[in-house]
Design an enzyme around this catalytic site. Structure first.
Site, PDB file in Angstrom:
ATOM      1  N   GLU A 256      40.172  36.584 -81.907  1.00  0.00           N
ATOM      2  CA  GLU A 256      40.191  37.640 -80.892  1.00  0.00           C
ATOM      3  C   GLU A 256      41.289  37.407 -79.868  1.00  0.00           C
ATOM      4  O   GLU A 256      41.713  38.340 -79.182  1.00  0.00           O
ATOM      5  CB  GLU A 256      38.834  37.690 -80.166  1.00  0.00           C
ATOM      6  CG  GLU A 256      37.818  38.635 -80.785  1.00  0.00           C
ATOM      7  CD  GLU A 256      38.170  40.098 -80.570  1.00  0.00           C
ATOM      8  OE1 GLU A 256      38.092  40.855 -81.561  1.00  0.00           O
ATOM      9  OE2 GLU A 256      38.503  40.512 -79.444  1.00  0.00           O
TER      10      GLU A 256
ATOM     11  N   THR B  93      39.191  31.517 -81.135  1.00  0.00           N
ATOM     12  CA  THR B  93      38.945  32.697 -81.965  1.00  0.00           C
ATOM     13  C   THR B  93      40.185  33.548 -82.211  1.00  0.00           C
ATOM     14  O   THR B  93      41.084  33.620 -81.362  1.00  0.00           O
ATOM     15  CB  THR B  93      37.880  33.586 -81.286  1.00  0.00           C
ATOM     16  OG1 THR B  93      37.888  34.892 -81.891  1.00  0.00           O
ATOM     17  CG2 THR B  93      38.157  33.787 -79.801  1.00  0.00           C
TER      18      THR B  93
ATOM     19  N   LYS C  49      38.348  33.384 -73.875  1.00  0.00           N
ATOM     20  CA  LYS C  49      38.618  32.405 -74.929  1.00  0.00           C
ATOM     21  C   LYS C  49      40.055  31.871 -74.843  1.00  0.00           C
ATOM     22  O   LYS C  49      40.311  30.722 -75.218  1.00  0.00           O
ATOM     23  CB  LYS C  49      38.358  33.031 -76.299  1.00  0.00           C
ATOM     24  CG  LYS C  49      36.861  33.155 -76.637  1.00  0.00           C
ATOM     25  CD  LYS C  49      36.267  31.802 -77.013  1.00  0.00           C
ATOM     26  CE  LYS C  49      34.815  31.892 -77.411  1.00  0.00           C
ATOM     27  NZ  LYS C  49      34.254  30.644 -77.914  1.00  0.00           N
TER      28      LYS C  49
ATOM     29  N   TYR D 136      36.086  39.036 -73.472  1.00  0.00           N
ATOM     30  CA  TYR D 136      35.780  37.876 -74.331  1.00  0.00           C
ATOM     31  C   TYR D 136      37.074  37.191 -74.774  1.00  0.00           C
ATOM     32  O   TYR D 136      37.221  35.966 -74.670  1.00  0.00           O
ATOM     33  CB  TYR D 136      34.961  38.357 -75.537  1.00  0.00           C
ATOM     34  CG  TYR D 136      34.815  37.332 -76.637  1.00  0.00           C
ATOM     35  CD1 TYR D 136      33.907  36.287 -76.530  1.00  0.00           C
ATOM     36  CD2 TYR D 136      35.595  37.417 -77.801  1.00  0.00           C
ATOM     37  CE1 TYR D 136      33.777  35.342 -77.551  1.00  0.00           C
ATOM     38  CE2 TYR D 136      35.461  36.486 -78.824  1.00  0.00           C
ATOM     39  CZ  TYR D 136      34.560  35.453 -78.690  1.00  0.00           C
ATOM     40  OH  TYR D 136      34.432  34.523 -79.696  1.00  0.00           O
TER      41      TYR D 136
HETATM   42  P1  NAP Z   1      26.384  33.188 -81.641  1.00  0.00           P
HETATM   43  O1  NAP Z   1      25.574  33.284 -82.889  1.00  0.00           O
HETATM   44  O2  NAP Z   1      26.486  34.379 -80.756  1.00  0.00           O
HETATM   45  O3  NAP Z   1      25.836  31.946 -80.801  1.00  0.00           O
HETATM   46  C1  NAP Z   1      26.198  31.757 -79.450  1.00  0.00           C
HETATM   47  C2  NAP Z   1      25.471  30.546 -78.915  1.00  0.00           C
HETATM   48  O4  NAP Z   1      25.872  30.331 -77.563  1.00  0.00           O
HETATM   49  C3  NAP Z   1      23.936  30.695 -78.907  1.00  0.00           C
HETATM   50  O5  NAP Z   1      23.360  29.502 -79.379  1.00  0.00           O
HETATM   51  C4  NAP Z   1      23.629  30.856 -77.410  1.00  0.00           C
HETATM   52  O6  NAP Z   1      22.382  30.332 -77.030  1.00  0.00           O
HETATM   53  C5  NAP Z   1      24.723  29.984 -76.804  1.00  0.00           C
HETATM   54  N1  NAP Z   1      24.914  30.268 -75.376  1.00  0.00           N
HETATM   55  C6  NAP Z   1      25.057  31.469 -74.783  1.00  0.00           C
HETATM   56  N2  NAP Z   1      25.143  31.317 -73.437  1.00  0.00           N
HETATM   57  C7  NAP Z   1      25.041  29.979 -73.185  1.00  0.00           C
HETATM   58  C8  NAP Z   1      25.033  29.196 -72.006  1.00  0.00           C
HETATM   59  N3  NAP Z   1      25.126  29.746 -70.787  1.00  0.00           N
HETATM   60  N4  NAP Z   1      24.904  27.857 -72.107  1.00  0.00           N
HETATM   61  C9  NAP Z   1      24.768  27.264 -73.351  1.00  0.00           C
HETATM   62  N5  NAP Z   1      24.758  27.970 -74.505  1.00  0.00           N
HETATM   63  C10 NAP Z   1      24.895  29.310 -74.424  1.00  0.00           C
HETATM   64  O7  NAP Z   1      27.897  32.752 -81.991  1.00  0.00           O
HETATM   65  P2  NAP Z   1      28.484  32.153 -83.371  1.00  0.00           P
HETATM   66  O8  NAP Z   1      28.865  33.285 -84.247  1.00  0.00           O
HETATM   67  O9  NAP Z   1      27.589  31.075 -83.848  1.00  0.00           O
HETATM   68  O10 NAP Z   1      29.853  31.528 -82.827  1.00  0.00           O
HETATM   69  C11 NAP Z   1      29.928  30.195 -82.358  1.00  0.00           C
HETATM   70  C12 NAP Z   1      31.148  30.047 -81.476  1.00  0.00           C
HETATM   71  O11 NAP Z   1      32.313  30.360 -82.212  1.00  0.00           O
HETATM   72  C13 NAP Z   1      31.175  30.959 -80.264  1.00  0.00           C
HETATM   73  O12 NAP Z   1      31.804  30.257 -79.218  1.00  0.00           O
HETATM   74  C14 NAP Z   1      32.039  32.130 -80.705  1.00  0.00           C
HETATM   75  O13 NAP Z   1      32.639  32.737 -79.594  1.00  0.00           O
HETATM   76  C15 NAP Z   1      33.040  31.414 -81.586  1.00  0.00           C
HETATM   77  N6  NAP Z   1      33.625  32.188 -82.682  1.00  0.00           N
HETATM   78  C16 NAP Z   1      32.830  32.845 -83.567  1.00  0.00           C
HETATM   79  C17 NAP Z   1      33.402  33.524 -84.620  1.00  0.00           C
HETATM   80  C18 NAP Z   1      32.554  34.258 -85.649  1.00  0.00           C
HETATM   81  O14 NAP Z   1      33.103  35.070 -86.401  1.00  0.00           O
HETATM   82  N7  NAP Z   1      31.264  33.946 -85.744  1.00  0.00           N
HETATM   83  C19 NAP Z   1      34.807  33.532 -84.783  1.00  0.00           C
HETATM   84  C20 NAP Z   1      35.572  32.824 -83.865  1.00  0.00           C
HETATM   85  C21 NAP Z   1      34.979  32.132 -82.827  1.00  0.00           C
HETATM   86  P3  NAP Z   1      21.085  31.278 -76.747  1.00  0.00           P
HETATM   87  O15 NAP Z   1      20.585  31.637 -78.096  1.00  0.00           O
HETATM   88  O16 NAP Z   1      20.169  30.415 -76.015  1.00  0.00           O
HETATM   89  O17 NAP Z   1      21.576  32.440 -75.953  1.00  0.00           O
HETATM   90  O1  G4F Z   2      31.342  42.469 -85.917  1.00  0.00           O
HETATM   91  P1  G4F Z   2      32.071  42.700 -84.665  1.00  0.00           P
HETATM   92  O2  G4F Z   2      31.266  42.960 -83.443  1.00  0.00           O
HETATM   93  O3  G4F Z   2      33.041  41.442 -84.505  1.00  0.00           O
HETATM   94  P2  G4F Z   2      34.371  41.186 -83.642  1.00  0.00           P
HETATM   95  O4  G4F Z   2      34.483  42.131 -82.522  1.00  0.00           O
HETATM   96  O5  G4F Z   2      35.500  41.130 -84.599  1.00  0.00           O
HETATM   97  O6  G4F Z   2      34.074  39.736 -83.033  1.00  0.00           O
HETATM   98  C1  G4F Z   2      33.548  38.691 -83.844  1.00  0.00           C
HETATM   99  O7  G4F Z   2      34.625  37.984 -84.424  1.00  0.00           O
HETATM  100  C2  G4F Z   2      35.485  37.304 -83.472  1.00  0.00           C
HETATM  101  C3  G4F Z   2      36.597  36.625 -84.286  1.00  0.00           C
HETATM  102  O8  G4F Z   2      37.676  37.512 -84.425  1.00  0.00           O
HETATM  103  C4  G4F Z   2      34.652  36.296 -82.712  1.00  0.00           C
HETATM  104  F1  G4F Z   2      35.438  35.600 -81.865  1.00  0.00           F
HETATM  105  C5  G4F Z   2      33.556  37.031 -81.950  1.00  0.00           C
HETATM  106  O9  G4F Z   2      32.749  36.077 -81.254  1.00  0.00           O
HETATM  107  C6  G4F Z   2      32.687  37.796 -82.947  1.00  0.00           C
HETATM  108  O10 G4F Z   2      32.003  36.849 -83.743  1.00  0.00           O
HETATM  109  O11 G4F Z   2      33.077  43.929 -84.827  1.00  0.00           O
HETATM  110  C7  G4F Z   2      34.014  43.976 -85.897  1.00  0.00           C
HETATM  111  C8  G4F Z   2      34.654  45.356 -85.944  1.00  0.00           C
HETATM  112  C9  G4F Z   2      35.226  45.845 -84.600  1.00  0.00           C
HETATM  113  O12 G4F Z   2      36.467  46.433 -84.828  1.00  0.00           O
HETATM  114  C10 G4F Z   2      34.241  46.911 -84.156  1.00  0.00           C
HETATM  115  O13 G4F Z   2      34.798  47.938 -83.346  1.00  0.00           O
HETATM  116  O14 G4F Z   2      33.661  46.310 -86.318  1.00  0.00           O
HETATM  117  C11 G4F Z   2      33.804  47.455 -85.516  1.00  0.00           C
HETATM  118  N1  G4F Z   2      32.523  48.184 -85.472  1.00  0.00           N
HETATM  119  C12 G4F Z   2      32.352  49.453 -85.895  1.00  0.00           C
HETATM  120  N2  G4F Z   2      31.081  49.834 -85.687  1.00  0.00           N
HETATM  121  C13 G4F Z   2      31.366  47.724 -84.980  1.00  0.00           C
HETATM  122  C14 G4F Z   2      30.452  48.773 -85.107  1.00  0.00           C
HETATM  123  N3  G4F Z   2      31.021  46.536 -84.468  1.00  0.00           N
HETATM  124  C15 G4F Z   2      29.732  46.357 -84.088  1.00  0.00           C
HETATM  125  N4  G4F Z   2      29.372  45.153 -83.593  1.00  0.00           N
HETATM  126  N5  G4F Z   2      28.808  47.366 -84.185  1.00  0.00           N
HETATM  127  C16 G4F Z   2      29.114  48.591 -84.694  1.00  0.00           C
HETATM  128  O15 G4F Z   2      28.264  49.476 -84.753  1.00  0.00           O
END
Ligand code: NAP
Ligand code: G4F
Length: 330
Positions: free
Chosen positions: A129, A127, A155, A151
């Site tokens: 992050e 990520t 990662k 987090y």
């Molecule tokens: P998400 O919607 O939060 O999904 C997380 C998944 O992880 C869920 O299916 C959850 O299952 C599973 N999980 C949690 N704890 C677990 C455990 N102990 N054993 C097995 N599975 C477990 O995340 P996402 O947005 O799809 O992201 C997918 C991956 O990409 C994550 O690793 C995230 O950190 C990474 N990532 C995401 C973004 C983004 O912007 N979306 C960017 C960069 C990297 P349950 O539903 O059962 O809890």
């Molecule tokens: O949507 P966020 O919670 O995403 P964040 O922290 O960027 O993380 C997501 O992207 C990462 C990739 O860079 C992934 F690795 C990670 O698993 C996840 O999918 O927050 C985005 C921004 C932050 O700066 C936060 O402080 O939005 C700001 N924010 C402002 N108000 C808020 C809020 N975020 C959340 N979740 N809720 C608020 O009320």
């Protein structure tokens, strides 16, 4: 028929990836955590082709069993504690699942192995992050890491242990360094979906206020459907390498609010949005913007959905979804 095992199948990316792999002719095994997972029934209803296998990233023996049952050609490790804000209050859990969980999954893949002429290919969900307090703009595969949350720290470990297993054991293991990607399947805890859901509910008269934290952070937001295609392309590449996946554009939360409220005809969102310090983080990531030139050059990957189209897609979905829910309760 190729076989894929996906951890995190109930998450946003797991669902998009399952859909893509099915379309590419794969048999898709989805790893499901818990003895009675509350989310899997809905996922199986939408994607009945997924074959669920039990497993938890906290438990190596369950992962070995899952890999044995699925006998995959490819493993996509998407499971994680993925909400940054939550990781501050659950730091040990996050380190265990999002950090050590990667090591356990790599060990399970190594132990089970796959055919000698067809070793299992492994994808790790790294990520942006990890860049945290960014050292350069834009961020590339060579930018140093400076994580700003438990987090992000977990990662970084997952990223380096994937690289280490590739170098130590000659595994086909690679990481996608994905910048934020969103869509209608995004969890409601993340800021984009929190906003689009609230905008829809405000428009429908179901809610009158949206409470947020820091509105000035900048993110490089893309569409999840585009990003899972990059994951798949990485495992089809000749050599295991790490890739930044990003749009190359950055926007503040304020700009996201502008577009989301404009979508329902509201030009001034200030009467509806309140800031509350409880949503501020102990350490913030102020600016993310990625350079995905390597992915473009070597994988032929480019994002297809623009930022305005992404916001519009999410608001439109949430309007329909919330209206249908409200109608059910009439
Ligand atoms: P998400 O919607 O939060 O999904 C997380 C998944 O992880 C869920 O299916 C959850 O299952 C599973 N999980 C949690 N704890 C677990 C455990 N102990 N054993 C097995 N599975 C477990 O995340 P996402 O947005 O799809 O992201 C997918 C991956 O990409 C994550 O690793 C995230 O950190 C990474 N990532 C995401 C973004 C983004 O912007 N979306 C960017 C960069 C990297 P349950 O539903 O059962 O809890
Ligand atoms: O949507 P966020 O919670 O995403 P964040 O922290 O960027 O993380 C997501 O992207 C990462 C990739 O860079 C992934 F690795 C990670 O698993 C996840 O999918 O927050 C985005 C921004 C932050 O700066 C936060 O402080 O939005 C700001 N924010 C402002 N108000 C808020 C809020 N975020 C959340 N979740 N809720 C608020 O009320």
């Amino acid at each position: 028929m190729p076989r894929a095992l996906v951890t995190g199948i109930t998450g946003q990316d797991g669902q998009h990836l399952a859909e893509l792999l099915h379309g590419e002719g794969y048999e898709v095994f989805g790893m499901v955590k818990g003895q009675n997972n509350p989310r899997i029934a809905g996922v199986l209803e939408e994607f009945p082709f997924i074959e669920p296998v039990s497993g938890d990233l906290a438990d190596l023996s369950s992962l070995v069993k899952a890999v044995e049952v699925a006998a995959p050609d490819e493993v996509y490790n998407l499971g994680a504690v993925s909400f940054v804000a939550y990781s501050f209050s659950h730091a040990e859990l996050t380190a265990d699942i999002s950090g050590l969980g990667v090591l356990r999954m790599l060990d399970a893949v190594r132990m089970v192995g796959g055919a000698t002429n067809n070793p299992i290919r492994f994808y790790q969900a790294s990520t942006s992050e990890m860049f945290g307090e960014v050292r350069e703009v834009p961020q590339t595969e060579l930018t140093p890491y400076h994580p700003r949350s438990p987090y992000g720290c977990a990662k970084v470990f997952g990223h380096y242990i994937t690289m280490n297993y590739r170098e130590s054991y000659d595994m086909f293991a690679c990481s996608g360094i994905l910048f934020n990607h969103e869509g209608p399947r995004r969890g409601l805890e993340f800021v984009t979906r929190k906003i689009t859901n609230a905008v829809a509910r405000i428009k429908l008269g179901l809610q009158d206020e949206l409470v947020l934290g820091n509105l000035d952070a900048k993110r490089d937001w893309g569409y999840a459907g585009d990003y899972v295609r990059a994951m798949w392309l990485m495992l089809q590449h000749d050599t295991p390498e790490d890739f930044v996946i990003a749009t190359g554009e950055t926007h503040t939360i304020r700009e996201f609010l502008d577009l989301a409220f404009a979508e329902v005809g509201i030009d001034d969102w200030s009467p509806f949005v309140r800031q509350d310090p409880k949503f501020l983080r102990p350490a913030e990531v102020d600016l993310l913007i990625g350079d995905a030139s390597k992915a473009k050059e070597k994988l032929g990957w480019v994002p297809e959905v623009s930022f305005p189209d992404l916001v519009s897609m999410m608001v439109t979905h949430d309007l329909e979804h919330e209206a249908a829910k409200a109608h059910l309760h009439d």
